[in-house]
Design a protein around this motif. Sequence first.
Motif, PDB file in Angstrom:
ATOM      1  N   PRO A  26       0.810  -1.218   0.000  1.00 10.60           N
ATOM      2  CA  PRO A  26       0.000   0.000   0.000  1.00 10.60           C
ATOM      3  C   PRO A  26       0.846   1.271   0.000  1.00 10.60           C
ATOM      4  CG  PRO A  26      -0.102  -1.068   2.147  1.00 10.60           C
ATOM      5  CD  PRO A  26       0.690  -1.975   1.263  1.00 10.60           C
ATOM      6  N   ALA A  27       0.299   2.325  -0.571  1.00  9.12           N
ATOM      7  CA  ALA A  27       0.932   3.643  -0.541  1.00  9.12           C
ATOM      8  C   ALA A  27       0.879   4.202   0.872  1.00  9.12           C
ATOM      9  CB  ALA A  27       0.208   4.582  -1.498  1.00  9.12           C
ATOM     10  N   ALA A  28       1.818   5.064   1.199  1.00  5.83           N
ATOM     11  CA  ALA A  28       1.831   5.701   2.519  1.00  5.83           C
ATOM     12  C   ALA A  28       1.128   7.044   2.458  1.00  5.83           C
ATOM     13  CB  ALA A  28       3.278   5.904   2.972  1.00  5.83           C
ATOM     14  N   THR A  29       0.449   7.415   3.546  1.00 10.71           N
ATOM     15  CA  THR A  29      -0.041   8.790   3.662  1.00 10.71           C
ATOM     16  C   THR A  29       1.107   9.654   4.167  1.00 10.71           C
ATOM     17  OG1 THR A  29      -0.722   8.449   5.936  1.00 10.71           O
ATOM     18  CG2 THR A  29      -2.354   7.963   4.218  1.00 10.71           C
ATOM     19  N   LEU A  30       0.931  10.964   4.105  1.00  3.13           N
ATOM     20  CA  LEU A  30       1.997  11.862   4.555  1.00  3.13           C
ATOM     21  C   LEU A  30       2.382  11.580   5.998  1.00  3.13           C
ATOM     22  CD1 LEU A  30       0.898  15.303   3.027  1.00  3.13           C
ATOM     23  CD2 LEU A  30       2.824  13.862   2.329  1.00  3.13           C
ATOM     24  N   GLU A  31       1.399  11.308   6.820  1.00  8.63           N
ATOM     25  CA  GLU A  31       1.729  11.119   8.236  1.00  8.63           C
ATOM     26  C   GLU A  31       2.444   9.803   8.511  1.00  8.63           C
ATOM     27  OE1 GLU A  31      -1.418  10.358  11.105  1.00  8.63           O
ATOM     28  OE2 GLU A  31      -2.849  10.215   9.476  1.00  8.63           O
TER      29      GLU A  31
END
Lengths: 259, 259, 259, 259
Positions: free
Chosen positions: B88-93
């Motif tokens: 999965p892609a990461a969110t900014l946080e």
Amino acid sequence: MRFNVSADLTYDFAAPCEVLLLLEAADGGDQAVREERLAMSTQPRITRLDDLETGERRIAFIASDTVQIQYEARVEVADRDTALAGAPAATLEQLPPGALRHLRPSRYCPSDRFERFVNREFNGSVGGDRVVALLEWIAAHVDYVSGVSDAATTALDTFVDRSGVCRDFTHLAISLCRASQIPARAVSAYGWQLDPPDMHAVLEVYVGGKWRLADPTGKVRPEGLVRVATGRDAADIAFMSIFGQAQLINQSFAIEQID
Amino acid sequence: MRFNVSADLTYDFAAPCEVLLLLEAADGGDQAVREERLAMSTQPRITRLDDLETGERRIAFIASDTVQIQYEARVEVADRDTALAGAPAATLEQLPPGALRHLRPSRYCPSDRFERFVNREFNGSVGGDRVVALLEWIAAHVDYVSGVSDAATTALDTFVDRSGVCRDFTHLAISLCRASQIPARAVSAYGWQLDPPDMHAVLEVYVGGKWRLADPTGKVRPEGLVRVATGRDAADIAFMSIFGQAQLINQSFAIEQID
Amino acid sequence: MRFNVSADLTYDFAAPCEVLLLLEAADGGDQAVREERLAMSTQPRITRLDDLETGERRIAFIASDTVQIQYEARVEVADRDTALAGAPAATLEQLPPGALRHLRPSRYCPSDRFERFVNREFNGSVGGDRVVALLEWIAAHVDYVSGVSDAATTALDTFVDRSGVCRDFTHLAISLCRASQIPARAVSAYGWQLDPPDMHAVLEVYVGGKWRLADPTGKVRPEGLVRVATGRDAADIAFMSIFGQAQLINQSFAIEQID
Amino acid sequence: MRFNVSADLTYDFAAPCEVLLLLEAADGGDQAVREERLAMSTQPRITRLDDLETGERRIAFIASDTVQIQYEARVEVADRDTALAGAPAATLEQLPPGALRHLRPSRYCPSDRFERFVNREFNGSVGGDRVVALLEWIAAHVDYVSGVSDAATTALDTFVDRSGVCRDFTHLAISLCRASQIPARAVSAYGWQLDPPDMHAVLEVYVGGKWRLADPTGKVRPEGLVRVATGRDAADIAFMSIFGQAQLINQSFAIEQID
């Protein structure tokens, strides 16, 4: 000197998306934030991603619909030593952590392309004197003109076109410094007496044992700059990075000196 | 896996100048340096400028006359999780410290220019699946050809020219990842079974909660890579930065697996 | 088909300067000007610089103060053979005079950069079939978007950005044709049913023994084009070249079919 | 002055392909070919594509296998009026046919980018005096260096890099002239006393009522130039255009004065 700075931004987001905000005055080093308020018209969960090294403060959140962001702060800026003349250049071993990367070319500052130019034209000077010579050259050869550059404009373009705005002046100055083996980085700032008021872009060079601010457009005195973000160039210091689509409704910035 | 890596470099320096060397195997994370030797034909005073965050090791020294540098190390590389599919892609946080800058365009990776392309062509995939799709597109559309690119070649050039070497493939892959909002950075490495042997350039993407190595040229398997330096692009990971003039006399690299 | 075309331009000239106007419908070849009127609000001495080879008509004059230019013409366009499919490529010896230069790269059409791309992607087709394949590729991969390009935008930019207006589509089509060794040139034209009405940019390719018009944006049918100027790219066919400074006050174009 | 010029070229062609050769001395205007011989090791059918306007001579043929081309000519060059100082600029109506296109930007001469530069730096001079000033600026600011440029290098690159070879100097000079509204075109020539001997690139400007040759590298006097091809820039005057793949085996050029 002490300043009140403020920003007021409104954007429309058609679909929810991540936003990174680099709008708050940096806290640390030669400036201190005494009081501040960050308010948003919606109540998203905010993640702080502050950078301890530079004092840069960042928040990330998910934006949707119409979002108004209001920021106000009272900031105290210490007397800054921004003297360049005579400041000696640093050797690699004298550089502070993180300075190495500011010797290298970046998206808007292809400093590798300017090596022959700086060696040919500024051969006699080093360190802070070199920076002074570079800034004088830019002031004498580049016109401040709005509307001639855009988000893709590099220092190479500005060097050829001989015109641009604060961002372009800063990119060219950074490029010429790095080509001269002087670490240089971009800084966004609230700029006192900047007319019209806007988020300003200036540079910082590492000579004489410290990072020293300079405004290549000559529009703001170093002591009138309230620093926000620090990076290699404009790619790093945009006050708002939107990871999706948004429409600007309104944005304004202000800075006032207090007594 | 365990490897012996070595490098042998000889340069002529007409005048003394500073040199920054990024040649030593990184120590930390998924690889450990068990034994090593760095020898120079002259005996300059060496300053270490290692980076604790990435394990990157750097030395600075003043070079003059003819300098031969010999490096040998025994390195153990842990089993690496380089699986991309489904990550999965990461969110900014969720990003680790320092990852933010690898979302942004850099000297050779003007990722801002590729946003419409990736949105149009790879719209259906995200995270690690997007990276897989990007790498497959590069493999299908770009030829590995020596001599068509040089030190000024950017990912934009490679995208148009449809040819390049490992550095160019890496820059294009990084650009397409960042345009997809996936953090991506450049890594120099000793590459096992790379023919002819050379310092290799690959990339690392942050998906599925960790940095994952990938070789867009397909020439070296991720477990055969002994990492050296890490940065935004080739501007940051050159194995030798010479702050003056020098002439290359000889350079060679080698890597062998130890049973 | 028969058309009434018209243009109405007003500019302010702070100081007198030379102006070159390429606004009148070309007369010759597959179209004939039956009736026309060119009026100017001032009465400068006009020099005609018509080109007999292409039928392009040009006037030069000294402009000063406010100048309004009004042009109207009734033009008959013959049935055009614009069929591309199956049209054979020309050898060098079969080219008409002046076609050679349209095989070469130009300011906005750096066709030398696209050779590997066209050879890789369109290897199976030649001549008119190659042109059809190139136009289909452009239609499938580039979005028509206003405001993303400017006067410096080249076909290389458009190939990367995947967006542009008629001028950009035309430059990309020309570049891909020339990279395929097919002569291609830019044509400005009044474009019937173009919405909003404007001076249009299309291309002409030399296959099947004649120059054949095509609109890579797909907005205007070849028989609805009233040709004006012909050149290597937009640098040659600007409807107004001002050798000094001027301010646009108003400009409009119109075209109507006459039963 | 009278010269013997010669060329000897050998190429290998893996597959048959068209070749365009612009190698023969131009015949007409200020030079006359008195005697010449063009021999090829194979006997292809040759098509002549000479240009009457400029005296440029071209042949096209199908090349295959190994082809050696030998050319020799005795050429008489008339006294040339190449004086620039004081030569007045031409108005549009004074231009000879075909000169208009040499006011416009081209592949390697993006003159549109240099307008502010020439207006800022050379504001006081016009016509031939402007050309003199531009050539002096180039001589003072650009280094003649081999190997720093390639087939994609534009005048914009050379302006930034401050180095190049004859082709680059010529492109920069042409660009600055056109940005000054002075028609300028590229000329290939055998250059007397050029060391090492090679096909040379120079420019021609239209001032004082005629085209006047100038060598921005200062290596060859105008009367020592035997003109070959004429065009907008190097894209038009390559001595050999190969519409396919070939390998250079050998090429040499020579020129000798005859008493």
